[in-house]
Design a protein around this motif. Structure first.
Motif: not given
Ligand code: NAP
Length: 291
Positions: A109-110, A113-114, A116-117, A122-123, A143, A147
């Protein structure tokens, strides 16, 4: 590749099958780039032998392990401690050596997230459509909740599975955040707004490259960004349909890269730079082009 000597530390992957993994490319390149004397190998673990495998690895002084299908839940019984996020997700994909045994983490999951960033997705404040209600879709829904997504629509072939996840997350966050829908009877808000859509099913994976979960062309008109967690093929039919309808599309290779990088950082205490991440991604692409 680093030369193996008497002080070389070992990390690896346990799962079944493990033969097609790209993880050695991530970790062996990172070890070389960061100058850490470490080697990474896949270990196929047969059904019923997971406990032995984890205990054996600990006895052999293995520094850390990644865990893949089908053991991400079962392995939680064989760790000495589980990180808070992994416990919430209900799955462990990384084991980190401690004095007492391995501590279990979830870097999927992190990692997503990384990814996607870095892709500029953006979420916060978004309405997010998640396709699927399996282990990964559940973690993605968590997630999104974590977020700050405004709303999550969970679409799955088996509606009851999506309903279970929706209920669980709505209870956890004490609001009606997630709505479950079926593939055949989904209903999106009737506005001009477009959505972020995360594709978290197996549909479209090699060799079934022409398949998509959502057949309805109108569905794709509602998507501004499609993020497929599949990385083989590198452009899935879902991604093609999103692009054809005018949206942006990404595959799951960066999620794979960053879950690996976060695991490597946990094992070694090193910080992997963006430049190194870019280099590793290029090496992964080279290997994947050959397969
Ligand atoms: P899972 O728990 O087995 O869930 C599979 C999901 O796919 C379920 O929602 C299932 O629907 C759906 N599905 C499977 N076959 C289908 C079909 N023929 N028609 C319609 N729906 C179908 O799997 P998972 O562990 O969540 O993994 C999901 C995906 O994430 C996989 O493609 C995997 O490659 C990807 N993934 C990527 C990364 C990465 O680093 N990029 C990491 C982990 C996973 P039902 O509930 O109706 O059965």
């Amino acid at each position: 590749m680093n030369e193996i000597n008497g002080r070389t530390r070992t990390c690896g992957l346990i799962g079944n099958p493990v033969e097609h993994t790209v993880s050695p490319v991530i970790h062996n390149n990172l070890a070389e780039m960061t100058g850490v004397d470490l080697t990474y190998v896949p270990f196929r673990v047969e059904e019923g032998r997971l406990e032995e495998a984890v205990k054996g690895a600990f006895s052999l002084n293995v520094l850390g392990l990644n865990v893949t299908v089908p053991y991400k839940s079962e392995v939680m019984s064989y760790v000495c401690e589980t990180d808070e996020l992994a416990a919430k997700i209900g799955a462990v994909n990384t084991l980190v050596r401690t004095e007492q045994g391995y501590k279990g983490y979830n870097t999927d999951m992190p990692g997503l997230y990384r990814a996607l960033c870095t892709d500029g997705v953006s979420i916060a404040g978004e309405t997010v459509i998640i396709l699927g209600a399996g282990g990964v879709a559940r973690a993605v829904a968590l997630l999104m909740a974590e977020k700050g997504a405004e709303r999550v629509i969970l679409i799955n072939r088996t509606l009851s599975k999506a309903e279970v996840i929706a209920e669980e997350i709505n209870t956890l966050y004490e609001k009606e955040l997630v709505r479950a829908m079926s593939v055949t009877e989904y209903e999106l808000p009737d506005t001009d707004k477009k959505y972020l859509c995360i594709q978290a099913t197996n549909v479209g994976m090699y060799p079934h490259v022409t398949d998509t979960l959502m057949e309805d062309e109108a569905f794709y008109q509602k998507i501004h960004t499609g993020y497929d967690l599949i990385y083989n093929p590198s452009e899935t039919m879902f991604m093609k349909k999103v692009k054809k309808a005018g949206g942006k599309a990404f595959n799951g290779l960066k999620m794979l890269l960053y879950q690996g990088i976060i695991a490597y950082e946990l094992w070694t205490g090193m910080c992997v730079s963006d430049e190194m991440a870019e280099k590793v991604l290029k090496e992964m692409l080279k290997v994947m082009d050959k397969t």
